[in-house]
Design a protein around this motif. Sequence first.
Motif, PDB file in Angstrom:
ATOM      1  N   ILE A 251      28.657 -23.931  30.405  1.00 50.17           N
ATOM      2  CA  ILE A 251      29.275 -23.155  31.578  1.00 50.17           C
ATOM      3  C   ILE A 251      28.826 -25.079  32.427  1.00 50.17           C
ATOM      4  O   ILE A 251      29.234 -25.915  33.009  1.00 50.17           O
ATOM      5  CB  ILE A 251      29.198 -22.441  32.029  1.00 50.17           C
ATOM      6  N   VAL A 252      27.000 -25.385  32.165  1.00 52.15           N
ATOM      7  CA  VAL A 252      26.962 -26.161  32.459  1.00 52.15           C
ATOM      8  C   VAL A 252      27.241 -27.713  32.114  1.00 52.15           C
ATOM      9  O   VAL A 252      27.265 -29.109  33.315  1.00 52.15           O
ATOM     10  CB  VAL A 252      25.579 -26.304  32.598  1.00 52.15           C
ATOM     11  N   THR A 253      27.633 -28.002  30.893  1.00 53.10           N
ATOM     12  CA  THR A 253      27.688 -28.689  30.324  1.00 53.10           C
ATOM     13  C   THR A 253      29.823 -29.339  30.316  1.00 53.10           C
ATOM     14  O   THR A 253      29.340 -30.667  31.396  1.00 53.10           O
ATOM     15  CB  THR A 253      28.148 -29.469  28.853  1.00 53.10           C
ATOM     16  N   THR A 254      30.000 -28.032  30.624  1.00 53.54           N
ATOM     17  CA  THR A 254      31.496 -28.725  31.716  1.00 53.54           C
ATOM     18  C   THR A 254      31.765 -28.997  32.844  1.00 53.54           C
ATOM     19  O   THR A 254      32.443 -29.667  33.623  1.00 53.54           O
ATOM     20  CB  THR A 254      32.275 -27.342  31.087  1.00 53.54           C
ATOM     21  N   ALA A 255      30.924 -28.272  33.451  1.00 50.08           N
ATOM     22  CA  ALA A 255      30.873 -29.016  34.943  1.00 50.08           C
ATOM     23  C   ALA A 255      29.912 -30.256  35.336  1.00 50.08           C
ATOM     24  O   ALA A 255      30.592 -30.647  36.287  1.00 50.08           O
ATOM     25  CB  ALA A 255      29.985 -27.219  35.539  1.00 50.08           C
ATOM     26  N   GLU A 256      29.120 -30.058  34.982  1.00 53.29           N
ATOM     27  CA  GLU A 256      28.851 -31.341  34.533  1.00 53.29           C
ATOM     28  C   GLU A 256      29.696 -32.598  34.169  1.00 53.29           C
ATOM     29  O   GLU A 256      29.939 -33.875  34.687  1.00 53.29           O
ATOM     30  CB  GLU A 256      27.298 -31.947  34.123  1.00 53.29           C
ATOM     31  N   ARG A 257      30.268 -32.680  33.319  1.00 52.94           N
ATOM     32  CA  ARG A 257      31.623 -33.704  32.560  1.00 52.94           C
ATOM     33  C   ARG A 257      32.610 -33.568  33.760  1.00 52.94           C
ATOM     34  O   ARG A 257      32.650 -34.550  33.831  1.00 52.94           O
ATOM     35  CB  ARG A 257      31.796 -33.200  31.200  1.00 52.94           C
ATOM     36  N   THR A 258      32.764 -32.742  34.122  1.00 49.53           N
ATOM     37  CA  THR A 258      33.823 -32.826  35.888  1.00 49.53           C
ATOM     38  C   THR A 258      33.552 -32.796  36.406  1.00 49.53           C
ATOM     39  O   THR A 258      34.154 -32.679  37.825  1.00 49.53           O
ATOM     40  CB  THR A 258      34.499 -31.161  35.450  1.00 49.53           C
ATOM     41  N   GLY A 259      32.316 -33.157  36.850  1.00 51.70           N
ATOM     42  CA  GLY A 259      31.844 -33.308  38.425  1.00 51.70           C
ATOM     43  C   GLY A 259      31.814 -32.272  39.348  1.00 51.70           C
ATOM     44  O   GLY A 259      31.402 -32.632  40.571  1.00 51.70           O
ATOM     45  N   GLN A 260      32.071 -30.922  38.981  1.00 51.61           N
ATOM     46  CA  GLN A 260      32.071 -30.359  40.169  1.00 51.61           C
ATOM     47  C   GLN A 260      29.941 -29.066  39.659  1.00 51.61           C
ATOM     48  O   GLN A 260      29.476 -29.423  38.995  1.00 51.61           O
ATOM     49  CB  GLN A 260      33.383 -28.702  39.540  1.00 51.61           C
ATOM     50  N   GLY A 261      30.378 -27.687  40.706  1.00 45.54           N
ATOM     51  CA  GLY A 261      29.475 -27.387  40.929  1.00 45.54           C
ATOM     52  C   GLY A 261      29.782 -25.827  39.903  1.00 45.54           C
ATOM     53  O   GLY A 261      30.721 -25.987  39.631  1.00 45.54           O
ATOM     54  N   ILE A 262      28.696 -24.912  40.143  1.00 46.94           N
ATOM     55  CA  ILE A 262      28.812 -23.551  39.639  1.00 46.94           C
ATOM     56  C   ILE A 262      28.706 -22.955  40.700  1.00 46.94           C
ATOM     57  O   ILE A 262      27.116 -22.633  41.552  1.00 46.94           O
ATOM     58  CB  ILE A 262      27.511 -23.286  38.298  1.00 46.94           C
ATOM     59  N   ALA A 263      29.116 -21.743  40.839  1.00 42.85           N
ATOM     60  CA  ALA A 263      29.062 -20.495  41.360  1.00 42.85           C
ATOM     61  C   ALA A 263      28.820 -19.577  40.817  1.00 42.85           C
ATOM     62  O   ALA A 263      29.595 -18.751  39.823  1.00 42.85           O
ATOM     63  CB  ALA A 263      30.313 -20.644  42.524  1.00 42.85           C
ATOM     64  N   LEU A 264      28.359 -18.568  40.933  1.00 40.29           N
ATOM     65  CA  LEU A 264      27.868 -17.518  40.206  1.00 40.29           C
ATOM     66  C   LEU A 264      27.641 -16.000  40.985  1.00 40.29           C
ATOM     67  O   LEU A 264      26.738 -16.613  42.784  1.00 40.29           O
ATOM     68  CB  LEU A 264      26.493 -17.531  40.044  1.00 40.29           C
ATOM     69  N   GLU A 265      27.848 -15.469  41.388  1.00 39.99           N
ATOM     70  CA  GLU A 265      27.488 -13.504  41.224  1.00 39.99           C
ATOM     71  C   GLU A 265      26.242 -13.549  41.663  1.00 39.99           C
ATOM     72  O   GLU A 265      25.334 -13.367  40.524  1.00 39.99           O
ATOM     73  CB  GLU A 265      28.086 -12.785  40.774  1.00 39.99           C
TER      74      GLU A 265
END
Length: 385
Positions: free
Chosen positions: A261-275
Motif C-alpha cells: 500500500i505504501v509503495t503504491t501511494a508513494e509511486r502515484t504521489g498520493q496519501g493514505i487514508a486509514l480508518e
Amino acid sequence: MKIVAQVKLMPEADQATALCSTLRTVNEAACWVSEVAFAHGVPREYELRKYTYAELKARGLGAQTAQHVIKKTRDAYATLKANIRAGNLGRPGSKRRVKVESKPITFRPDAAQPYDDRCLSWQYDAQTVSIWTTAGRLKCVRFACSADALKTLRDFRKGEAGLVERDGVFYLLATCDIPDIEPYEPTGFVGVDLGIAKIATTTTGYRAAGRGLNRHRKRQLELRRKLQAKGTKSAKRRLKHRSRKEQRHAANVNHIISKTIVTTAERTGQGIALEDLTGIRDRVRLRKGQRAQLHSWSFHQLGAFLEYKARRAGVPLVYVDPAYTSRQCSECHHTDRKNRVDQATFACRACGFMVHADENASHNIARKGETVWTAGRESRVPDTP
C-alpha cells in the motif's frame, strides 16, 4: 522517528550460558525490587534507589545494570498505572483490577533487560558485540541480521538496546532514531478499508484476501485444542514449539500488505487514508462463535505498520472516522442501512449503484481523508505585507 531493529545473537555454548544466567539474575533482582517498591507504595525512582541499590550491588550486578533494573521496575509500575487510569484493567472494584492492584509486579526469567552504551558496544564490520554479563564482559559475540538492518544500525542506532531470550534464542532489540522525511503534498488519497474477510481493500484496486490467514488461524486453533486435550509431555513440547507461530505469520502478512500500500501511494504521489478503529472490540457485539475471529483481528498492527512505513517514505497518512463508510454510497452519498445487501455486496437504494462493499467503503474513506488533510494542513495564503 524511532524504530526497533532486531538482531539475532549467535553465542558460543559458554557465552549462551552466561547470557541465560544474566537474564535470570537481573529479572530475579527486578522481582525483588518490585516487592520493595510495592511495600513502600511505589516511590519515585530516586527514592527507590536508596532502598535497593546497595542490595543489588551485593547481588553481583554492575552499577549501570543495577540502575537499569530499578528503572525497568519503576517503568513497569508507571505503565500499570497508565493502564488502570485508561480503564484497560476494568472498573474500580472489578475482579481483574483488584487482582493486579493487590500484589507486586513480577518479571519472567527471560524478560528483556535494557543495555546502554556502557554495558554494550557494537562492532559493525565484524558483526559482533561486546556485552556485560554476571560472568564478566563477553567479547566477540556474533550477531546476524539483514544488510538493510545492519545499515540502519550503523547509521541511526541511538539509545538503549534490550536483550531478550525467546525459545532459547537470544536477540538484541536496538533503538534507531531515523530522521523524519517531510511529507509531500498529495494529489489524492488512497482509501484503505480494513476487514476480516478482506484484510485490506484500497481505491487503487488492491485487495488483500483474508481467506488464507483465517484458514491458518483456524488450523492453529484446532491443533492447540488437540494438543491441550492430550496433555502428554510430548504434546506440551509441541505446544511450546508452536507458540507464537500464528503471531509471526500474521505479522509477516501485515508487513507485506502495508509495504504494498505504501509503495503504491508513494509511486502515484498520493496519501493514505486509514480508518480509526480504536475501541471497535468494545463497541461491536457478536455471537460467541464470531468473537475469537474478531479478537484475533490484527488491525492495530497493520495500522502501525502502515504508519511507520509511510513516515519513512514521506507519504502523508491521515485517520478518518469510520462511521457510515460501509452504508454510504460513494457515488451519490446516500446513506442507508439497507444499502449493504450482504457482507460483499453494496447496492445503493437511491441511484442503483452496485459495487463490492469494501471497494465502496474505501472510496468513502479516501474522500474523508482529503477533507481531513485539507482541514488540518497549514494555510498556503501569503502573509499580508
